[in-house]
Every structure is written in structure tokens, then in C-alpha cells.
Design a protein around this motif. Structure first.
Motif, mmCIF file in Angstrom:
data_model
loop_
_atom_site.group_PDB
_atom_site.id
_atom_site.type_symbol
_atom_site.label_atom_id
_atom_site.label_comp_id
_atom_site.label_asym_id
_atom_site.label_seq_id
_atom_site.Cartn_x
_atom_site.Cartn_y
_atom_site.Cartn_z
ATOM 1 N N UNK A 118 1.083 -1.344 0.075
ATOM 2 C CA UNK A 118 0.414 0.139 0.526
ATOM 3 C C UNK A 118 0.889 1.234 0.249
ATOM 4 N N UNK A 119 2.148 0.621 0.156
ATOM 5 C CA UNK A 119 3.034 2.027 0.713
ATOM 6 C C UNK A 119 3.230 3.113 -0.973
ATOM 7 N N UNK A 120 3.787 2.235 -1.881
ATOM 8 C CA UNK A 120 3.524 3.085 -3.121
ATOM 9 C C UNK A 120 2.227 3.260 -4.263
ATOM 10 N N UNK A 121 1.119 2.542 -3.839
ATOM 11 C CA UNK A 121 -0.316 2.975 -3.743
ATOM 12 C C UNK A 121 0.119 4.598 -3.710
ATOM 13 N N UNK A 122 -0.102 4.475 -1.743
ATOM 14 C CA UNK A 122 -0.734 5.600 -1.820
ATOM 15 C C UNK A 122 0.815 6.876 -2.100
ATOM 16 N N UNK A 123 1.527 6.289 -2.124
ATOM 17 C CA UNK A 123 2.834 7.534 -3.512
ATOM 18 C C UNK A 123 2.427 7.982 -4.638
ATOM 19 N N UNK A 124 1.962 6.801 -5.200
ATOM 20 C CA UNK A 124 1.712 7.258 -6.932
ATOM 21 C C UNK A 124 -0.077 6.500 -6.056
ATOM 22 N N UNK A 125 -1.228 7.672 -6.873
ATOM 23 C CA UNK A 125 -2.579 7.382 -6.317
ATOM 24 C C UNK A 125 -2.961 7.136 -7.871
ATOM 25 N N UNK A 126 -2.074 6.690 -8.764
ATOM 26 C CA UNK A 126 -2.986 6.749 -10.420
ATOM 27 C C UNK A 126 -2.134 5.783 -10.684
ATOM 28 N N UNK A 127 -1.025 4.937 -9.651
ATOM 29 C CA UNK A 127 -1.315 3.784 -10.345
ATOM 30 C C UNK A 127 -1.688 2.427 -10.679
ATOM 31 N N UNK A 128 -1.673 1.917 -11.743
ATOM 32 C CA UNK A 128 -3.037 1.759 -12.257
ATOM 33 C C UNK A 128 -2.979 -0.374 -12.024
ATOM 34 N N UNK A 129 -1.310 -0.681 -11.835
ATOM 35 C CA UNK A 129 -1.161 -2.064 -12.599
ATOM 36 C C UNK A 129 0.554 -2.176 -12.245
ATOM 37 N N UNK A 130 0.930 -3.186 -11.467
ATOM 38 C CA UNK A 130 2.358 -3.898 -11.019
ATOM 39 C C UNK A 130 2.559 -4.993 -11.014
ATOM 40 N N UNK A 131 3.489 -4.670 -12.602
ATOM 41 C CA UNK A 131 4.125 -6.162 -13.195
ATOM 42 C C UNK A 131 4.921 -7.225 -12.543
ATOM 43 N N UNK A 132 5.697 -8.286 -12.040
ATOM 44 C CA UNK A 132 6.400 -8.612 -11.318
ATOM 45 C C UNK A 132 7.041 -10.181 -12.506
ATOM 46 N N UNK A 133 7.240 -9.659 -12.747
ATOM 47 C CA UNK A 133 8.308 -10.558 -14.023
ATOM 48 C C UNK A 133 8.634 -12.354 -13.494
ATOM 49 N N UNK A 134 8.248 -13.338 -13.410
ATOM 50 C CA UNK A 134 8.670 -14.149 -13.101
ATOM 51 C C UNK A 134 10.296 -14.885 -13.528
ATOM 52 N N UNK A 135 11.795 -14.885 -12.504
ATOM 53 C CA UNK A 135 12.619 -15.842 -13.887
ATOM 54 C C UNK A 135 13.187 -14.075 -13.971
ATOM 55 N N UNK A 136 13.257 -13.616 -13.759
ATOM 56 C CA UNK A 136 13.691 -11.952 -14.575
ATOM 57 C C UNK A 136 14.262 -10.950 -13.322
ATOM 58 N N UNK A 137 16.270 -10.731 -14.000
ATOM 59 C CA UNK A 137 16.455 -9.807 -12.363
ATOM 60 C C UNK A 137 16.586 -8.371 -12.986
ATOM 61 N N UNK A 138 17.687 -7.655 -13.013
ATOM 62 C CA UNK A 138 17.542 -6.158 -12.910
ATOM 63 C C UNK A 138 17.614 -5.687 -14.573
ATOM 64 N N UNK A 139 17.752 -6.342 -15.171
ATOM 65 C CA UNK A 139 17.856 -5.678 -16.641
ATOM 66 C C UNK A 139 16.108 -6.658 -17.373
ATOM 67 N N UNK A 140 15.549 -6.435 -16.532
ATOM 68 C CA UNK A 140 14.196 -7.212 -17.074
ATOM 69 C C UNK A 140 13.366 -6.238 -18.552
ATOM 70 N N UNK A 141 14.508 -5.080 -19.499
ATOM 71 C CA UNK A 141 14.028 -4.594 -20.742
ATOM 72 C C UNK A 141 14.867 -5.145 -21.611
ATOM 73 N N UNK A 142 15.925 -6.308 -21.382
ATOM 74 C CA UNK A 142 16.483 -6.917 -22.657
ATOM 75 C C UNK A 142 16.064 -8.115 -22.355
#
Length: 159
Positions: free
Chosen positions: A118-142
């Protein structure tokens, strides 16, 4: 740190950073200089990182070095001081947050609780979605480029 990166070479350091799957914040214990950040650097590149990609990154960092990036971490305390006037500021634009379950930032102390509790949503009220990619580390864009592109496309398409 610059001396240590020079000792191991740009290619090794970048391969080490890009392929790490160690969770938690990147910490090099005092007095431990053995193999840099991660002693488990693989001998072969993962499928998402080609030799050509690595060579490109190496060519860029051989020109600039690592000092710029390291200076960011050296200035964390000053960054906090400079950002103090914005403490408590909310982010009101629509947001979709994407991270990997093995991302060293996501797995750092209290981050999962902040993001999902809830802390993130409190700081970012228009947070629409959180995606956590399985098996993926820091360079998820690659590591998961197509999946990331699809998430971004679907998010932007709404507007």
C-alpha cells in the motif's frame, strides 16, 4: 572501484553486471576484491544477451568508464538532501510498474512490502498495475524485451 573495474576489464565487469541474478542490493563487502560484484558470473551469455550486444556496451564503457555511474552511488546522501523538499510529493500521472522477481532493487530490504503493501499506491495514487516478471532480474527490458514492449504498448494505447 575504478581500479578494480580496470583490473578485471570492461567486458568482464559488464558481463558480470548484466548477468547477475543475485537478489538484494549490490554490496561489495569491505576487503573482498576477488571477482567483483558477483562470483557466479556465467561462462556463457544468456539467450537474451548476444556477443554483439555485449561488444557494443563494452565499446561505449571503454570510452566513458564507470565513474559516472559509480558517482551516482557515491552521492546517495547528497541526492537525499537535494530531494528533501519533495519529500511526500505524490505522483499523479497514470503508472504501470514493471519489475523482475529477481531484481536487486525489488528484493532489497522492505521494497516488496512497500510495493505490495500500500505504500507505493499511497505515493503514486494513479498506480494502475504492478507487474512482477517471474525469473527475471534487473535488466528486464533486455531479458524479456518483447513482454516489456507489449506491456508498454498496451499501457500507452489507452491514451
Amino acid at each position: 572501484m575504478e581500479a578494480q573495474t580496470a583490473e578485471f576489464g570492461t567486458a568482464y565487469v559488464l558481463k558480470n553486471i548484466l548477468t547477475t541474478r543475485k537478489t538484494g542490493p549490490p554490496i561489495l563487502p569491505k576487503g573482498e576484491y576477488g571477482t567483483g560484484f558477483n562470483p557466479d558470473t556465467p561462462d556463457t551469455l544468456p539467450s537474451w544477451l548476444t556477443e554483439a550486444d555485449l561488444a557494443y556496451f563494452v565499446s561505449k564503457f571503454e570510452k566513458t568508464g564507470f565513474t559516472g555511474g559509480l558517482n551516482y552511488y557515491r552521492n546517495l546522501n547528497l541526492n537525499w538532501e537535494l530531494m528533501a523538499p519533495r519529500h511526500g510529493a505524490k505522483i499523479y500521472v497514470p503508472v504501470k510498474f514493471i519489475t523482475g522477481e529477481l531484481d536487486m532493487v525489488y528484493t532489497s530490504l522492505n521494497m516488496k512490502e512497500y510495493i505490495h503493501g500500500g505504500g507505493f499506491k499511497e505515493d503514486v495514487p494513479n498506480l494502475e498495475e504492478v507487474i512482477v516478471q517471474k525469473g527475471v532480474a534487473h535488466f528486464n527490458n533486455q531479458r524479456a524485451a518483447e513482454e516489456i514492449s507489449n506491456h508498454i504498448y498496451k499501457f500507452i494505447k489507452k491514451f
